[in-house]
Design a protein around this motif. Sequence first.
Motif, PDB file in Angstrom:
ATOM      1  N   PRO A   1      -8.376 -19.703 -49.628  1.00 20.69           N
ATOM      2  CA  PRO A   1      -8.787 -20.424 -50.845  1.00 20.69           C
ATOM      3  C   PRO A   1      -8.629 -19.412 -52.186  1.00 20.69           C
ATOM      4  N   SER A   2      -8.628 -19.901 -53.111  1.00 21.84           N
ATOM      5  CA  SER A   2      -8.567 -19.186 -54.520  1.00 21.84           C
ATOM      6  C   SER A   2      -9.608 -18.273 -54.553  1.00 21.84           C
ATOM      7  N   GLY A   3      -9.395 -16.963 -55.085  1.00 22.11           N
ATOM      8  CA  GLY A   3     -10.312 -15.807 -55.128  1.00 22.11           C
ATOM      9  C   GLY A   3     -11.035 -15.127 -53.999  1.00 22.11           C
ATOM     10  N   SER A   4      -9.975 -15.332 -53.073  1.00 26.88           N
ATOM     11  CA  SER A   4     -10.439 -14.833 -51.611  1.00 26.88           C
ATOM     12  C   SER A   4      -9.670 -13.497 -51.283  1.00 26.88           C
ATOM     13  N   GLY A   5      -9.072 -13.113 -52.255  1.00 23.56           N
ATOM     14  CA  GLY A   5      -8.273 -11.676 -52.199  1.00 23.56           C
ATOM     15  C   GLY A   5      -6.841 -11.668 -51.739  1.00 23.56           C
ATOM     16  N   LYS A   6      -6.168 -12.917 -51.960  1.00 23.43           N
ATOM     17  CA  LYS A   6      -4.682 -12.939 -51.253  1.00 23.43           C
ATOM     18  C   LYS A   6      -3.726 -12.059 -52.036  1.00 23.43           C
ATOM     19  N   THR A   7      -3.984 -12.218 -53.473  1.00 23.87           N
ATOM     20  CA  THR A   7      -3.200 -11.442 -54.075  1.00 23.87           C
ATOM     21  C   THR A   7      -3.347  -9.985 -53.966  1.00 23.87           C
ATOM     22  N   SER A   8      -4.617  -9.614 -54.050  1.00 24.20           N
ATOM     23  CA  SER A   8      -4.857  -7.974 -53.979  1.00 24.20           C
ATOM     24  C   SER A   8      -4.212  -7.573 -52.616  1.00 24.20           C
ATOM     25  N   ILE A   9      -4.584  -8.257 -51.400  1.00 19.65           N
ATOM     26  CA  ILE A   9      -3.743  -7.669 -50.251  1.00 19.65           C
ATOM     27  C   ILE A   9      -2.251  -7.854 -50.276  1.00 19.65           C
ATOM     28  N   GLY A  10      -1.694  -8.714 -51.005  1.00 20.31           N
ATOM     29  CA  GLY A  10      -0.382  -8.920 -51.121  1.00 20.31           C
ATOM     30  C   GLY A  10       0.272  -7.578 -51.861  1.00 20.31           C
ATOM     31  N   ARG A  11      -0.457  -7.313 -52.948  1.00 20.20           N
ATOM     32  CA  ARG A  11       0.035  -5.897 -53.690  1.00 20.20           C
ATOM     33  C   ARG A  11      -0.036  -4.717 -52.789  1.00 20.20           C
ATOM     34  N   GLU A  12      -0.634  -4.752 -51.878  1.00 17.48           N
ATOM     35  CA  GLU A  12      -0.704  -3.621 -50.942  1.00 17.48           C
ATOM     36  C   GLU A  12       0.589  -3.627 -50.256  1.00 17.48           C
ATOM     37  N   PHE A  13       1.331  -4.478 -49.894  1.00 18.11           N
ATOM     38  CA  PHE A  13       2.993  -4.407 -49.770  1.00 18.11           C
ATOM     39  C   PHE A  13       3.814  -4.161 -50.660  1.00 18.11           C
ATOM     40  N   GLY A  14       3.554  -4.479 -51.941  1.00 13.06           N
ATOM     41  CA  GLY A  14       4.455  -4.023 -52.631  1.00 13.06           C
ATOM     42  C   GLY A  14       4.270  -5.213 -53.905  1.00 13.06           C
ATOM     43  N   PRO A  15       5.177  -4.846 -54.992  1.00 15.08           N
ATOM     44  CA  PRO A  15       5.053  -5.467 -56.358  1.00 15.08           C
ATOM     45  C   PRO A  15       5.291  -7.165 -56.079  1.00 15.08           C
ATOM     46  N   LEU A  16       4.203  -7.573 -56.786  1.00 21.32           N
ATOM     47  CA  LEU A  16       4.869  -9.327 -56.775  1.00 21.32           C
ATOM     48  C   LEU A  16       6.079  -9.549 -57.275  1.00 21.32           C
ATOM     49  N   TYR A  17       6.923 -10.493 -56.619  1.00 22.45           N
ATOM     50  CA  TYR A  17       8.002 -10.946 -57.124  1.00 22.45           C
ATOM     51  C   TYR A  17       8.086 -11.768 -58.343  1.00 22.45           C
ATOM     52  N   ASP A  18       8.241 -11.394 -59.572  1.00 22.48           N
ATOM     53  CA  ASP A  18       8.386 -12.062 -60.551  1.00 22.48           C
ATOM     54  C   ASP A  18       9.394 -11.780 -61.770  1.00 22.48           C
ATOM     55  N   PRO A  19      10.615 -12.513 -61.182  1.00 17.95           N
ATOM     56  CA  PRO A  19      11.953 -11.935 -62.181  1.00 17.95           C
ATOM     57  C   PRO A  19      11.871 -12.781 -63.456  1.00 17.95           C
ATOM     58  N   ALA A  20      12.402 -11.946 -64.459  1.00 12.70           N
ATOM     59  CA  ALA A  20      12.598 -12.476 -65.580  1.00 12.70           C
ATOM     60  C   ALA A  20      13.971 -13.483 -65.920  1.00 12.70           C
ATOM     61  N   TRP A  21      13.782 -14.402 -66.298  1.00 11.16           N
ATOM     62  CA  TRP A  21      14.731 -15.290 -66.495  1.00 11.16           C
ATOM     63  C   TRP A  21      15.419 -15.326 -67.961  1.00 11.16           C
ATOM     64  N   PRO A  22      16.661 -15.204 -68.151  1.00 15.72           N
ATOM     65  CA  PRO A  22      17.316 -15.167 -69.498  1.00 15.72           C
ATOM     66  C   PRO A  22      17.219 -16.556 -69.908  1.00 15.72           C
ATOM     67  N   LYS A  23      16.854 -16.874 -71.335  1.00 13.13           N
ATOM     68  CA  LYS A  23      16.743 -18.143 -71.899  1.00 13.13           C
ATOM     69  C   LYS A  23      18.249 -18.886 -72.205  1.00 13.13           C
ATOM     70  N   ASN A  24      19.062 -17.818 -72.726  1.00 16.66           N
ATOM     71  CA  ASN A  24      20.546 -18.388 -73.006  1.00 16.66           C
ATOM     72  C   ASN A  24      21.266 -18.487 -71.794  1.00 16.66           C
ATOM     73  N   LEU A  25      20.914 -18.397 -70.501  1.00 18.64           N
ATOM     74  CA  LEU A  25      22.127 -18.448 -69.564  1.00 18.64           C
ATOM     75  C   LEU A  25      21.558 -19.565 -68.496  1.00 18.64           C
ATOM     76  N   PRO A  26      22.494 -20.064 -68.076  1.00 17.36           N
ATOM     77  CA  PRO A  26      22.105 -21.374 -67.071  1.00 17.36           C
ATOM     78  C   PRO A  26      21.682 -20.722 -65.719  1.00 17.36           C
ATOM     79  N   VAL A  27      20.960 -21.377 -64.658  1.00 17.09           N
ATOM     80  CA  VAL A  27      20.555 -20.659 -63.488  1.00 17.09           C
ATOM     81  C   VAL A  27      21.660 -20.060 -62.733  1.00 17.09           C
ATOM     82  N   ILE A  28      22.844 -20.847 -62.739  1.00 23.55           N
ATOM     83  CA  ILE A  28      24.190 -20.447 -62.203  1.00 23.55           C
ATOM     84  C   ILE A  28      24.738 -18.912 -62.527  1.00 23.55           C
ATOM     85  N   ASP A  29      24.492 -18.706 -63.711  1.00 26.35           N
ATOM     86  CA  ASP A  29      24.823 -17.255 -64.182  1.00 26.35           C
ATOM     87  C   ASP A  29      23.735 -16.321 -64.319  1.00 26.35           C
TER      88      ASP A  29
END
Length: 373
Positions: free
Chosen positions: A53-81
């Motif tokens: 459930p929310s607030g049970s520590g999932k994100t905190s435990i996940g960060r122990e493995f490594g940084p969260l995958y959160d890529p930046a997406w360019p606003k002026n390129l289609p996803v194929i590029d």
Amino acid sequence: MNIRIEHQCPNYQSYRAARVKSLFNVEQGHKVVIDADLPIDSQEWQIGVIVGPSGSGKTSIGREFGPLYDPAWPKNLPVIDAITPDGPFDPVPAALSAVGLGSVPAWLRPYHVLSMGEQFRATLARLVCEAPRLAVLDEFSSVVDRQIAQVGAGAFSKAWRRTGGQVVLLSCHYDILDWIKPDWVYDTADQSFQRGWHRRRPEIKVEIRQAAQRDYAVFEEHHYLKLPPMVAATHYTAWVGDEAVAHVAFATRPGMVEARACRLVVMPEWQGAGVGMRFLNAVCDMWLAGENRYGLPLRTLFHTSHPGLAAALRRDPRWTQVSAMLAGGNKTKSAATLAASAAKAGVKFSGGSGFGGHFRAVQGFRYMGDSCE
């Protein structure tokens, strides 16, 4: 892997804070301690899930493995590029198709204009293409409806296992576990650990029904090419329950020597679930057994320029590739043929038309059935 996490904030002493402590007999709320035991170091694994459930520590435990995958997406390129721009082209559409984002027009749009479901799958495709050694993905499937979440989870699981990397998925939804079939699961609700997932992936029961040409209209916008309905054809739709999920049309080639299948479309929310190939193969089996309006046993010829579909056909032992053309036909020659036909019919040819000339790798396949296994 033993994890101990301590979070702390100021111990507020305001009137309202003091009253809450008194009302609910809570001495403090400024400190959170999380203990988790994940015995994963002694085994090989590719996909792990931390669920709860929310607030049970999932994100905190996940960060122990490594940084969260959160890529930046360019606003002026289609996803194929935007996905691995310095890498080869073919893996990108293959990954987009593999995770269920097979709607080609969506590939030509920037990430920020896609729907939430499309963004979810685009992120999965990017992760598959980048294929890091280890990734941690938070809020997995939380922003999409449950059908897209389940189908997308199953599609991602199959695609990720081909990368050889490790991924930890953090989710508050238990309904995706049967689709992912992870190598291990840690439940933050009761601090339980489970190695492997032994329940079978839910079965998708598909019913094939013959359809009218007009029924193609609801599928047309989702086809990767802008084409009208196939004429003089027998149309079929695939149904899951009371929902039409896929379409294909069959006709015969000159001389009635074999069938030709076209306009295979799978609705976006069902892409990646394997419905399309099962549906196409089932109708091909029907025609091979003579279950058609001609009563003739006919093999099926199928052409596509969709790289993901072409790859799936090459992997299927019931299909054999029979042709591959990098570019379309000669447009000038086609125009000359049209002009000659117009002159023969006594009508004026306006010019400027003709077929071919596209830079599209059209690949041809023939359905052989179980005989080629």
